[in-house]
Design a protein around this motif. Structure first.
Motif, PDB file in Angstrom:
ATOM      1  N   MET A 166      14.360 106.503  48.097  1.00 14.10           N
ATOM      2  CA  MET A 166      13.397 105.415  47.893  1.00 14.10           C
ATOM      3  C   MET A 166      12.087 105.693  48.626  1.00 14.10           C
ATOM      4  O   MET A 166      12.073 105.803  49.854  1.00 14.10           O
ATOM      5  N   PRO A 167      10.978 105.816  47.906  1.00 15.20           N
ATOM      6  CA  PRO A 167       9.667 105.896  48.564  1.00 15.20           C
ATOM      7  C   PRO A 167       9.317 104.512  49.112  1.00 15.20           C
ATOM      8  O   PRO A 167       9.419 103.512  48.384  1.00 15.20           O
ATOM      9  N   ILE A 168       8.935 104.440  50.375  1.00 15.99           N
ATOM     10  CA  ILE A 168       8.633 103.141  50.992  1.00 15.99           C
ATOM     11  C   ILE A 168       7.385 103.240  51.874  1.00 15.99           C
ATOM     12  O   ILE A 168       6.928 104.337  52.210  1.00 15.99           O
ATOM     13  N   SER A 169       6.862 102.094  52.232  1.00 16.05           N
ATOM     14  CA  SER A 169       5.890 101.996  53.318  1.00 16.05           C
ATOM     15  C   SER A 169       6.407 100.915  54.261  1.00 16.05           C
ATOM     16  O   SER A 169       6.344  99.727  53.944  1.00 16.05           O
ATOM     17  N   ALA A 170       6.954 101.335  55.404  1.00 12.45           N
ATOM     18  CA  ALA A 170       7.495 100.369  56.357  1.00 12.45           C
ATOM     19  C   ALA A 170       6.401  99.471  56.898  1.00 12.45           C
ATOM     20  O   ALA A 170       6.610  98.278  57.135  1.00 12.45           O
ATOM     21  N   GLN A 171       5.212 100.023  57.078  1.00  9.44           N
ATOM     22  CA  GLN A 171       4.103  99.251  57.657  1.00  9.44           C
ATOM     23  C   GLN A 171       3.606  98.166  56.704  1.00  9.44           C
ATOM     24  O   GLN A 171       3.308  97.051  57.117  1.00  9.44           O
ATOM     25  N   HIS A 172       3.564  98.481  55.417  1.00 14.79           N
ATOM     26  CA  HIS A 172       2.990  97.542  54.452  1.00 14.79           C
ATOM     27  C   HIS A 172       4.038  96.845  53.581  1.00 14.79           C
ATOM     28  O   HIS A 172       3.681  96.048  52.712  1.00 14.79           O
ATOM     29  N   GLY A 173       5.313  97.175  53.808  1.00 12.22           N
ATOM     30  CA  GLY A 173       6.383  96.461  53.104  1.00 12.22           C
ATOM     31  C   GLY A 173       6.675  96.960  51.703  1.00 12.22           C
ATOM     32  O   GLY A 173       7.464  96.351  50.977  1.00 12.22           O
ATOM     33  N   HIS A 174       6.087  98.070  51.294  1.00 11.26           N
ATOM     34  CA  HIS A 174       6.275  98.585  49.945  1.00 11.26           C
ATOM     35  C   HIS A 174       7.731  99.004  49.722  1.00 11.26           C
ATOM     36  O   HIS A 174       8.274  99.829  50.454  1.00 11.26           O
ATOM     37  N   ASN A 175       8.379  98.436  48.724  1.00 11.29           N
ATOM     38  CA  ASN A 175       9.754  98.763  48.320  1.00 11.29           C
ATOM     39  C   ASN A 175      10.821  98.339  49.331  1.00 11.29           C
ATOM     40  O   ASN A 175      11.998  98.697  49.162  1.00 11.29           O
TER      41      ASN A 175
ATOM     42  N   LYS B 270       5.836 106.034  54.570  1.00 12.18           N
ATOM     43  CA  LYS B 270       4.385 106.263  54.655  1.00 12.18           C
ATOM     44  C   LYS B 270       3.793 106.821  53.362  1.00 12.18           C
ATOM     45  O   LYS B 270       2.788 107.547  53.386  1.00 12.18           O
ATOM     46  N   VAL B 271       4.424 106.476  52.214  1.00 16.21           N
ATOM     47  CA  VAL B 271       3.920 107.023  50.942  1.00 16.21           C
ATOM     48  C   VAL B 271       2.518 106.501  50.623  1.00 16.21           C
ATOM     49  O   VAL B 271       1.790 107.108  49.827  1.00 16.21           O
ATOM     50  N   ASP B 272       2.128 105.389  51.245  1.00 13.02           N
ATOM     51  CA  ASP B 272       0.780 104.854  51.025  1.00 13.02           C
ATOM     52  C   ASP B 272      -0.289 105.790  51.575  1.00 13.02           C
ATOM     53  O   ASP B 272      -1.461 105.680  51.212  1.00 13.02           O
ATOM     54  N   ARG B 273       0.118 106.711  52.456  1.00 14.25           N
ATOM     55  CA  ARG B 273      -0.856 107.637  53.056  1.00 14.25           C
ATOM     56  C   ARG B 273      -0.953 108.965  52.309  1.00 14.25           C
ATOM     57  O   ARG B 273      -1.684 109.862  52.728  1.00 14.25           O
ATOM     58  N   ILE B 274      -0.170 109.126  51.237  1.00 17.38           N
ATOM     59  CA  ILE B 274      -0.238 110.365  50.461  1.00 17.38           C
ATOM     60  C   ILE B 274      -1.485 110.314  49.573  1.00 17.38           C
ATOM     61  O   ILE B 274      -1.633 109.423  48.738  1.00 17.38           O
ATOM     62  N   GLU B 275      -2.395 111.272  49.765  1.00 15.00           N
ATOM     63  CA  GLU B 275      -3.665 111.258  49.025  1.00 15.00           C
ATOM     64  C   GLU B 275      -3.464 111.600  47.555  1.00 15.00           C
ATOM     65  O   GLU B 275      -3.972 110.927  46.669  1.00 15.00           O
ATOM     66  N   ASP B 276      -2.711 112.663  47.284  1.00 15.10           N
ATOM     67  CA  ASP B 276      -2.466 113.060  45.899  1.00 15.10           C
ATOM     68  C   ASP B 276      -1.052 112.630  45.516  1.00 15.10           C
ATOM     69  O   ASP B 276      -0.065 113.292  45.824  1.00 15.10           O
ATOM     70  N   LYS B 277      -0.949 111.482  44.834  1.00  8.26           N
ATOM     71  CA  LYS B 277       0.354 110.916  44.491  1.00  8.26           C
ATOM     72  C   LYS B 277       1.154 111.820  43.551  1.00  8.26           C
ATOM     73  O   LYS B 277       2.379 111.702  43.447  1.00  8.26           O
ATOM     74  N   ALA B 278       0.469 112.731  42.859  1.00  2.00           N
ATOM     75  CA  ALA B 278       1.163 113.653  41.947  1.00  2.00           C
ATOM     76  C   ALA B 278       2.102 114.591  42.706  1.00  2.00           C
ATOM     77  O   ALA B 278       3.024 115.178  42.121  1.00  2.00           O
ATOM     78  N   GLU B 279       1.870 114.737  44.006  1.00  2.00           N
ATOM     79  CA  GLU B 279       2.724 115.625  44.803  1.00  2.00           C
ATOM     80  C   GLU B 279       4.067 114.977  45.149  1.00  2.00           C
ATOM     81  O   GLU B 279       4.999 115.657  45.562  1.00  2.00           O
ATOM     82  N   LEU B 280       4.158 113.653  44.976  1.00  2.00           N
ATOM     83  CA  LEU B 280       5.357 112.940  45.434  1.00  2.00           C
ATOM     84  C   LEU B 280       6.587 113.269  44.601  1.00  2.00           C
ATOM     85  O   LEU B 280       7.653 113.579  45.160  1.00  2.00           O
ATOM     86  N   MET B 281       6.483 113.229  43.266  1.00  2.00           N
ATOM     87  CA  MET B 281       7.671 113.423  42.426  1.00  2.00           C
ATOM     88  C   MET B 281       8.332 114.793  42.628  1.00  2.00           C
ATOM     89  O   MET B 281       9.562 114.869  42.787  1.00  2.00           O
ATOM     90  N   PRO B 282       7.566 115.895  42.638  1.00  2.00           N
ATOM     91  CA  PRO B 282       8.209 117.199  42.903  1.00  2.00           C
ATOM     92  C   PRO B 282       8.894 117.230  44.274  1.00  2.00           C
ATOM     93  O   PRO B 282       9.969 117.841  44.425  1.00  2.00           O
ATOM     94  N   HIS B 283       8.278 116.573  45.259  1.00  2.00           N
ATOM     95  CA  HIS B 283       8.873 116.541  46.601  1.00  2.00           C
ATOM     96  C   HIS B 283      10.186 115.762  46.591  1.00  2.00           C
ATOM     97  O   HIS B 283      11.171 116.170  47.218  1.00  2.00           O
ATOM     98  N   LEU B 284      10.211 114.631  45.879  1.00  2.00           N
ATOM     99  CA  LEU B 284      11.443 113.837  45.791  1.00  2.00           C
ATOM    100  C   LEU B 284      12.558 114.646  45.139  1.00  2.00           C
ATOM    101  O   LEU B 284      13.730 114.542  45.529  1.00  2.00           O
ATOM    102  N   GLN B 285      12.213 115.475  44.156  1.00  2.00           N
ATOM    103  CA  GLN B 285      13.216 116.327  43.507  1.00  2.00           C
ATOM    104  C   GLN B 285      13.761 117.365  44.485  1.00  2.00           C
ATOM    105  O   GLN B 285      14.971 117.639  44.521  1.00  2.00           O
TER     106      GLN B 285
END
Length: 305
Positions: A153-162, A126-141
């Motif tokens: 792997m960041p994905i969107s199951a609903q939209h097929g991303h990655n 559901k990474v497509d629903r993250i409003e501030d994408k800058a928050e993703l990298m620190p979270h992945l770490q």
């Protein structure tokens, strides 16, 4: 005769806490609806195999109920056993989490994976629903520090991303082997099981938070016959609830809700079974079934299946 020198086949468990998108992920990978979905946690109650055969590689995905701490009733214990048992004998595990969230139930799943003997891929859904994408990298770490994952792997199951990249990685983990299932088989579950699940999905989508989890569906009749205009399936389904008030909720005013549930389920069944469907629905009160191990087994809740 297959030669296992040029074919691969293996099992992949899809695990995670309730409502992170495991069933949506499986459906998107298969390119068709197999596991039922709704916005409600614990929609999936059973292990469901989804089989994908492509370019000599057969990947057998095991969709599982969400692991959760609350085990107040027999049905909750059943779902946790069904999810945990899927971790045995698989060749890869996909651990699905929801965006930037991490709670005690995610940790419960991770604790179960600590001694896994196969690679674990962390899929951040559901990474497509993250409003501030800058928050993703620190979270992945932060997630990377929790476990030695094969990949995150960041994905969107609903939209097929990655998802193509995820599939490619999984396929690379499948061992050389003959295929376990025919090339055109998509699941190990029967048509009766799939029909019951479709009815249950429509009930959960219709009722939202109005109906507790004490509801299940039992197929009493599943008759196939050939007619001049094509195949006809007659399906009779019994919707079981635990209290009289729940029965009234499912039926709705003058039967309107039950009629809508039937119409929507029939439409999906006709698409799934490629046949005309005559669907009959009844609602019956069966007190205490969700906390009765014997009743659960008679209703098909057997995690050894």
């Amino acid at each position: 005769m297959q030669n296992n020198d040029d074919t691969r086949c293996g099992y992949v468990a899809i695990v995670g806490r309730p409502n992170v998108g495991k069933s949506t992920l499986l459906n998107h990978i298969l390119g068709q609806k197999l596991s039922i979905t709704s916005r409600r946690p614990q929609t999936t109650r059973h292990q469901v195999l989804g089989i994908k055969t492509e370019d000599g590689i057969q990947t057998i995905y095991v969709d599982t109920p969400g692991m959760h701490k609350e085990q107040k009733k027999a049905i909750n214990r059943y779902m946790n056993r069904a999810a945990t048992s899927a971790l045995t004998g698989v060749d890869a595990i996909v651990f699905v989490v929801d965006r930037l969230k991490w709670n005690h139930e995610d940790q419960l799943v991770l604790d179960k994976l600590q001694h896994a003997s196969c690679p674990v891929i962390l899929a951040v859904n559901k990474v497509d629903r993250i409003e501030d994408k800058a928050e993703l990298m620190p979270h992945l770490q932060e997630l990377a520090d929790k476990h030695d994952f094969k990949a995150i792997m960041p994905i969107s199951a609903q939209h097929g991303h990655n998802l193509k990249e995820l599939e490619t990685m999984i396929e690379g983990m499948m061992p050389e082997s003959i295929h376990f299932y025919p090339e055109d088989q998509v699941t190990d579950r029967s048509s009766r099981f799939m029909a019951a699940e479709l009815v249950r999905e429509k009930i959960m989508r219709q009722l939202g938070d109005e109906l507790p989890y004490e509801m299940t569906v039992e197929i009493e009749e599943f008759k196939h016959e050939m007619r001049p205009k094509g195949p006809l399936l007659t399906i009779s389904a019994l919707i079981l609830v635990e209290r009289q008030g729940q029965k009234a909720i499912v039926i709705g005013d003058k039967g309107a809700r039950l009629k809508t549930i039937g119409q929507e389920a029939r439409k999906d069944m006709e698409h799934m079974f490629d046949a005309k469907v005559m669907l009959n629905l009844w609602v019956k009160v069966k007190g205490g079934w969700s906390d009765d191990d014997r009743a659960l087994k008679s209703l098909g809740y057997d995690y050894s299946k």
